[in-house]
Structure formats: structure tokens, C-alpha cells
Design an enzyme around this catalytic site. Sequence first.
Site, PDB file in Angstrom:
ATOM      1  N   GLY A 182      -7.647 -16.346   3.035  1.00  7.73           N
ATOM      2  CA  GLY A 182      -8.248 -15.159   3.655  1.00  7.73           C
ATOM      3  C   GLY A 182      -9.637 -15.448   4.178  1.00  7.73           C
ATOM      4  N   VAL A 242      -2.979 -11.715   3.934  1.00  9.36           N
ATOM      5  CA  VAL A 242      -2.543 -12.956   3.296  1.00  9.36           C
ATOM      6  C   VAL A 242      -1.440 -12.578   2.307  1.00  9.36           C
ATOM      7  CG1 VAL A 242      -3.241 -14.856   1.776  1.00  9.36           C
ATOM      8  CG2 VAL A 242      -4.799 -14.052   3.557  1.00  9.36           C
ATOM      9  N   GLY A 257      -8.369 -19.056  -0.823  1.00  6.71           N
ATOM     10  CA  GLY A 257      -9.323 -19.366   0.235  1.00  6.71           C
ATOM     11  C   GLY A 257      -8.763 -19.158   1.629  1.00  6.71           C
ATOM     12  N   GLU A 306       0.814  -1.215   0.000  1.00  2.00           N
ATOM     13  CA  GLU A 306       0.000   0.000   0.000  1.00  2.00           C
ATOM     14  C   GLU A 306       0.851   1.270   0.000  1.00  2.00           C
ATOM     15  OE1 GLU A 306      -2.799  -0.344   3.213  1.00  2.00           O
ATOM     16  OE2 GLU A 306      -3.807  -2.040   2.267  1.00  2.00           O
ATOM     17  N   ASN A 335     -10.491  -1.514  -2.486  1.00  2.04           N
ATOM     18  CA  ASN A 335     -10.337  -2.960  -2.396  1.00  2.04           C
ATOM     19  C   ASN A 335     -11.663  -3.630  -2.743  1.00  2.04           C
ATOM     20  OD1 ASN A 335      -9.628  -5.581  -1.808  1.00  2.04           O
ATOM     21  ND2 ASN A 335      -8.668  -5.093   0.151  1.00  2.04           N
ATOM     22  N   TYR A 339     -16.918  -9.412   1.514  1.00  7.52           N
ATOM     23  CA  TYR A 339     -17.582  -9.091   2.781  1.00  7.52           C
ATOM     24  C   TYR A 339     -19.089  -8.973   2.601  1.00  7.52           C
ATOM     25  CZ  TYR A 339     -12.887  -8.008   4.541  1.00  7.52           C
ATOM     26  OH  TYR A 339     -11.568  -8.062   4.920  1.00  7.52           O
TER      27      TYR A 339
END
Length: 158
Positions: A96, A86, A94, A27, A123, A130
Site C-alpha cells: 500500500g 490492497v 508495504g 466494508e 481506518n 497518511y
Amino acid sequence: MDYTIREAKRSDMKVVLDLIKELAAHENHLDDVEVTIEDLEKEGFDQGNFKCFVAEVSGRIEGMALVYFRFSTWKGRTVHLEDLIVRENMRGTGLGGALYQEVVKFGHKHGVKRIEWVVSEGNTNAIEFYENTGAQIKESWRTVHMEESGIEENAKKK
């Protein structure tokens, strides 16, 4: 893929810090990481201020999730997910999702009324994930930070 999700141990904190730095570098904020291995050991294991879960693949830690309890004046006890990281080469496997599920189980086990976290608006993969789990993105709420210099300045005021 065979993996194990477990509670982190004190001896895992070097790798946890490496993961934190990997995310910060991704980032473009590596210079902002001030936390040390000693901080993680003290705060997590000596003082119990957070719980950390790690994801292992073939005996190597490839991801982590760090959580702590908060108290909401509206809901009562909650869990805050500070970071779920991760390794870049393991994203999409998978791992995460498995760490995320461990956080949800942890919150459920402790009877919290809410699990909360912050996600970058850029993101989109995480946001979609989510939302697909039933989480709600609260767009009308803003994250507020006061950094150390602001704390110093404001603490001096009468």
C-alpha cells in the site's frame, strides 16, 4: 518482498474490478458496486478519465490505486486518489505504501498543487500512515454525495 508497481493495462481491469469488489465486501457495501469492466475500460482507456496503477507480486496483481485530475478554484490542478486497495492478505507488507508513493510521484510529475482523497474515520491505521507522510486530515470538511435518485429529482427542478 519483490513487487512491481506499474500503470494498469486494459487487460488488468477485470482484476481491478475484483479488487474494488473485495474492498466493497469488506466494508459491507458489495451491493453498491455498479461499475463494470466495460465502464473501467471505456472511462480509463478510451476516454482517459482516470489513471490506474497496479502492484504485482510474483506476477499476480495484489493492489491498485486509481487517480484522476481535478481542478481546485483555490489551488489549480490537483490529483484525486479515488481508491487505494490492497488485498487483505497483503496488507502490512508495504505494498500500500508503494502504491501511495507512486501516486505522489505521479502528482509531482504533473506539477499538481495538491493530492486529495477521502479516508474513513474508522481506518485508524491509514490515518496514522497518511499523517506520518505529512498529509493533513481536514476534519472541518465534509464529503458530500448526491446519489442517482437525487440527481434525477433535482435535474427536473426549474
